[in-house]
Design an enzyme around this catalytic site. Structure first.
Site, mmCIF file in Angstrom:
data_model
loop_
_atom_site.group_PDB
_atom_site.id
_atom_site.type_symbol
_atom_site.label_atom_id
_atom_site.label_comp_id
_atom_site.label_asym_id
_atom_site.label_seq_id
_atom_site.Cartn_x
_atom_site.Cartn_y
_atom_site.Cartn_z
ATOM 1 N N ASP A 124 11.639 44.207 -30.983
ATOM 2 C CA ASP A 124 12.324 43.046 -31.538
ATOM 3 C C ASP A 124 11.302 41.903 -31.617
ATOM 4 O O ASP A 124 10.476 41.870 -32.527
ATOM 5 C CB ASP A 124 13.503 42.761 -30.598
ATOM 6 C CG ASP A 124 14.533 41.804 -31.157
ATOM 7 O OD1 ASP A 124 14.140 40.829 -31.787
ATOM 8 O OD2 ASP A 124 15.732 42.013 -30.931
ATOM 9 N N LYS A 178 12.478 45.849 -35.668
ATOM 10 C CA LYS A 178 13.039 44.688 -36.387
ATOM 11 C C LYS A 178 11.905 43.713 -36.650
ATOM 12 O O LYS A 178 11.760 42.714 -35.934
ATOM 13 C CB LYS A 178 14.037 43.976 -35.460
ATOM 14 C CG LYS A 178 15.480 44.379 -35.577
ATOM 15 C CD LYS A 178 16.285 43.394 -34.720
ATOM 16 C CE LYS A 178 17.689 43.855 -34.509
ATOM 17 N NZ LYS A 178 18.403 42.962 -33.570
HETATM 18 C C1 PRP Z 1 15.320 45.832 -25.077
HETATM 19 C C2 PRP Z 1 14.479 47.008 -25.525
HETATM 20 C C3 PRP Z 1 13.085 46.511 -25.329
HETATM 21 C C4 PRP Z 1 13.209 45.034 -25.564
HETATM 22 C C5 PRP Z 1 12.718 44.728 -26.936
HETATM 23 O O1 PRP Z 1 15.470 45.903 -23.706
HETATM 24 O O2 PRP Z 1 14.726 48.169 -24.787
HETATM 25 O O3 PRP Z 1 12.616 46.769 -24.033
HETATM 26 O O4 PRP Z 1 14.588 44.686 -25.457
HETATM 27 O O5 PRP Z 1 12.819 43.365 -27.217
HETATM 28 P P1 PRP Z 1 11.562 42.420 -27.483
HETATM 29 O O6 PRP Z 1 10.708 43.128 -28.518
HETATM 30 O O7 PRP Z 1 12.206 41.167 -28.004
HETATM 31 O O8 PRP Z 1 10.836 42.196 -26.217
HETATM 32 P P2 PRP Z 1 16.489 45.027 -22.855
HETATM 33 O O9 PRP Z 1 15.763 43.893 -22.238
HETATM 34 O O10 PRP Z 1 17.690 44.736 -23.688
HETATM 35 O O11 PRP Z 1 16.860 45.994 -21.639
HETATM 36 P P3 PRP Z 1 17.457 47.478 -21.649
HETATM 37 O O12 PRP Z 1 16.380 48.415 -22.174
HETATM 38 O O13 PRP Z 1 17.773 47.731 -20.217
HETATM 39 O O14 PRP Z 1 18.680 47.477 -22.538
#
Ligand code: PRP
Length: 178
Positions: free
Chosen positions: A102, A130
């Site tokens: 993201d 994304k």
């Molecule tokens: C999500 C995903 C990535 C991160 C990506 O994890 O698994 O680790 O967000 O986002 P970024 O590119 O903006 O850093 P999340 O923190 O939601 O935890 P999870 O995997 O436990 O759902």
């Protein structure tokens, strides 16, 4: 379909087909290399499980856990390692396996951290990307699908820890998270 899901973005079949393609490419790219696949918990658990079934190589499987979002839909930029690797990846070929890329802040942090262990190589495999949301430069070698900036859940991805168990990836209804 779950009542909180507006529409299905990728069905089980579409996911399986794309993951098989990724696995074939990785199997070809890592011939003779014994790579270490590092899943980032929690989101990657389902992708990791299905991806590994398509990898035809001697390899190892590791998990790390990081926390950045809490229950919010916007990242704070703060990344915290809550579970580290069990093994030394010095001189190893590492592949980080993520459910979604993201802002890039999580992977940017993780790559820097893991580079400190001096791996032979380090690459990223993300199921979803994304690019519109990028804040840190991260270049995944393997991407399942490039998606628009919608709130996606299922197949490991959550909203407030829910919906991870859905077998497909769907777009959440805005009224659920607004
Ligand atoms: C999500 C995903 C990535 C991160 C990506 O994890 O698994 O680790 O967000 O986002 P970024 O590119 O903006 O850093 P999340 O923190 O939601 O935890 P999870 O995997 O436990 O759902």
């Amino acid at each position: 379909m779950h009542r909180d899901v507006e529409r299905v973005l990728y069905t089980e079949e579409a996911l399986k087909e794309r993951i098989t393609e990724l696995g074939k490419r990785m199997t070809a790219d890592y011939q003779g290399k014994n790579p270490v696949f590092i899943g980032v918990l929690k989101g990657s658990f389902m992708f990791m499980a299905d991806l590994m079934r398509t990898i035809d190589l001697p390899c190892e499987v590791e998990f790390m856990a990081v926390s950045s979002y809490g229950n919010k839909s916007e990242t704070t930029g703060a990344v915290r390692i809550t579970q580290d690797l069990d093994m030394d990846i010095e001189n190893r070929h590492a592949i980080i396996v993520e459910d979604i890329l993201d802002s890039g802040l999580t992977l940017n942090y993780l790559i820097n951290y893991l580079n400190g262990s001096k791996p032979a190589s380090i690459e990223i495999c993300t199921l979803l990307d994304k690019p519109e949301r990028r804040r840190a430069q991260v270049n995944p070698k393997y991407t399942g699908f490039t998606i628009p900036d919608a709130f996606v859940v299922g197949y490991g991805l959550d909203f407030a820890q829910r919906y991870r168990n859905l077998p497909y990836i769907g777009i959440l209804k805005p009224e659920v998270y607004q």
